[in-house]
Write a protein that holds these residues in place. Structure first.
Motif, PDB file in Angstrom:
ATOM      1  N   ASP A 289      -3.575  -3.910 -10.196  1.00  0.00           N
ATOM      2  CA  ASP A 289      -3.870  -2.908 -10.843  1.00  0.00           C
ATOM      3  C   ASP A 289      -4.047  -3.032 -12.448  1.00  0.00           C
ATOM      4  O   ASP A 289      -3.426  -2.325 -13.079  1.00  0.00           O
ATOM      5  N   ASN A 290      -4.268  -4.155 -12.808  1.00  0.00           N
ATOM      6  CA  ASN A 290      -3.976  -4.761 -13.918  1.00  0.00           C
ATOM      7  C   ASN A 290      -2.829  -4.902 -14.652  1.00  0.00           C
ATOM      8  O   ASN A 290      -2.618  -4.767 -15.938  1.00  0.00           O
ATOM      9  N   VAL A 291      -1.644  -4.701 -13.771  1.00  0.00           N
ATOM     10  CA  VAL A 291      -0.440  -4.677 -14.365  1.00  0.00           C
ATOM     11  C   VAL A 291       0.402  -6.075 -13.731  1.00  0.00           C
ATOM     12  O   VAL A 291       0.342  -6.166 -12.720  1.00  0.00           O
ATOM     13  N   THR A 292       0.872  -6.766 -14.627  1.00  0.00           N
ATOM     14  CA  THR A 292       1.706  -7.892 -14.477  1.00  0.00           C
ATOM     15  C   THR A 292       3.166  -7.802 -14.038  1.00  0.00           C
ATOM     16  O   THR A 292       3.785  -6.830 -14.840  1.00  0.00           O
TER      17      THR A 292
ATOM     18  N   HIS B 132       7.341  -4.069 -15.015  1.00  0.00           N
ATOM     19  CA  HIS B 132       6.171  -4.056 -15.824  1.00  0.00           C
ATOM     20  C   HIS B 132       6.295  -4.647 -16.903  1.00  0.00           C
ATOM     21  O   HIS B 132       7.331  -4.888 -17.726  1.00  0.00           O
ATOM     22  N   GLN B 133       5.287  -5.612 -17.240  1.00  0.00           N
ATOM     23  CA  GLN B 133       5.300  -6.778 -18.166  1.00  0.00           C
ATOM     24  C   GLN B 133       4.448  -6.457 -19.472  1.00  0.00           C
ATOM     25  O   GLN B 133       3.935  -7.269 -20.411  1.00  0.00           O
ATOM     26  N   ASN B 134       4.401  -5.111 -19.857  1.00  0.00           N
ATOM     27  CA  ASN B 134       3.589  -4.488 -21.039  1.00  0.00           C
ATOM     28  C   ASN B 134       4.513  -4.917 -22.228  1.00  0.00           C
ATOM     29  O   ASN B 134       5.649  -4.358 -22.139  1.00  0.00           O
TER      30      ASN B 134
ATOM     31  N   GLU C 194      -0.651  -9.691  -9.834  1.00  0.00           N
ATOM     32  CA  GLU C 194      -1.295  -8.876 -10.823  1.00  0.00           C
ATOM     33  C   GLU C 194      -1.565  -7.774  -9.827  1.00  0.00           C
ATOM     34  O   GLU C 194      -2.242  -7.785  -8.889  1.00  0.00           O
TER      35      GLU C 194
ATOM     36  N   ARG D 128       9.484 -12.559 -18.785  1.00  0.00           N
ATOM     37  CA  ARG D 128       8.711 -13.426 -18.078  1.00  0.00           C
ATOM     38  C   ARG D 128       8.985 -14.808 -18.551  1.00  0.00           C
ATOM     39  O   ARG D 128       9.135 -15.945 -18.156  1.00  0.00           O
TER      40      ARG D 128
ATOM     41  N   VAL E  41       4.351 -14.391 -10.601  1.00  0.00           N
ATOM     42  CA  VAL E  41       3.829 -13.208 -11.056  1.00  0.00           C
ATOM     43  C   VAL E  41       2.829 -12.645 -10.115  1.00  0.00           C
ATOM     44  O   VAL E  41       2.123 -13.758  -9.472  1.00  0.00           O
TER      45      VAL E  41
END
Length: 322
Positions: free
Chosen positions: A125-128, A39-41, A123, A49, A121
């Motif tokens: 569900d709005n997760v990269t 998860h890239q948050n 996407e 990344r 990368v």
């Protein structure tokens, strides 16, 4: 190592993320060499990344430069003498300076061989998510160990709360004492036709005096392999670590904090040749530009692991078998 990666390492026998890739779009899910990794948050995700994208950007720029040079050469060969003189005058007695003048792919060849290939990368569900090489795809029954390197896992620019937290973790494990820590391990046991997996708690609580036994246990697949088959020899993990250590001694581009190496081999192998030992460098959430400085912490960690594995080869492994 990221949570998703480590959970896949410890929980999925195939270690090729087939269950994870099924959540990708149909066109991607069929490519089993691609898998979401992290998860890239947050800043850690961005840094990981950025590391992969910087490497890819450098390689693309280098390729474009080669194409331009080839086109110019095709038009005229009249500057060949000037090119030869420039290459001679560019030599330097200082190894670090001479390395900096080499193309990115040449001066960082050892790193590029160890870092999983980056495909981009995606996407979901709005997760990269990162799409990375499946490092165990070529193995039928991959035995794999995740070892975090360095005597410290914190970076100087972090806030004091984070530094204190990392120092406490390092001191409570083998990280600060040995310069490396086993973070995950799965071993294919041929006699039982299944895996033994180290739990997260097992790894955290592993005492310093039990590390040799853990490393020997990793190299025992109950099919005839010995530690010398996995760690020793010209293609073993020690030789591969030494090649990577030589690159770290020269490189002045990156600081790697809290990064790990993965050692992978064929779990049902009966010889060193069949084991096909490979080594990968992973976890770049705390990787920063080094601005011309040497990554002493990681160099010391690699050397500590080399010493540890070399020491294991000097032991009678039968004394450590369960």
């Amino acid at each position: 190592m990221s949570t998703l990666w480590r959970e896949a390492l410890l929980e999925q026998n195939s270690f090729n993320y087939r269950q994870m890739t099924t959540s990708l779009p149909a066109a991607t899910a069929t490519q089993l060499h691609l898998q979401p990794c992290k998860h890239q948050n947050g800043p850690r995700g961005r840094r990981e990344r950025e590391f992969y994208e910087r490497v890819r950007g450098e390689l693309r720029a280098e390729k474009a430069a080669r194409l331009r040079a080839a086109e110019q050469t095709a038009v005229s060969e009249e500057h060949s003498d000037d090119d030869e003189q420039a290459s001679i005058s560019g030599r330097s007695d200082d190894d670090a300076d001479s390395q900096a003048n080499l193309p990115f792919s040449v001066r960082n060849a050892a790193m590029l061989a160890a870092v999983p290939r980056f495909f981009g990368v995606v996407e979901i569900d709005n997760v990269t998510l990162l799409e990375l090489e499946d490092v165990a795809k070529r193995y039928r029954h991959p035995s794999i160990i995740d070892i975090k390197l360095g005597f410290r896992t914190w970076y100087p620019t972090a806030d004091q709360r984070y530094i204190d937290k990392c120092k406490a973790k390092d001191a409570s494990t083998t990280q600060a004492a040995l310069g490396f820590k086993i973070c995950g391990m799965q071993v294919y046991r041929a006699c039982q036709r299944g895996y033994w997996r180290a739990s997260k708690r097992w790894c955290k609580q592993l005492p310093q005096d039990a590390v040799n036994k853990a490393l020997i246990r990793f190299a025992n697949n109950e099919a005839g392999l010995r530690p010398i088959d996995i760690f020793g020899g010209r293609n073993g993990s020690i030789a591969q670590l030494q090649q990577l250590e030589q690159w770290f001694q020269r490189q002045r581009e990156f600081f790697f904090y809290s990064s790990s190496i993965l050692i992978v081999y064929e779990g049902d192998a009966e010889s060193a040749e069949q084991a096909k030992v490979s080594l990968k460098l992973v976890d770049f959430a705390h990787t920063f530009p080094s601005d011309g400085r040497k990554d002493t912490n990681f160099v010391e960690g690699i050397n500590a692991l080399i010493d540890g594995l070399t020491n294991v080869l000097s032991l009678d492994y039968h004394d450590f078998m369960m």
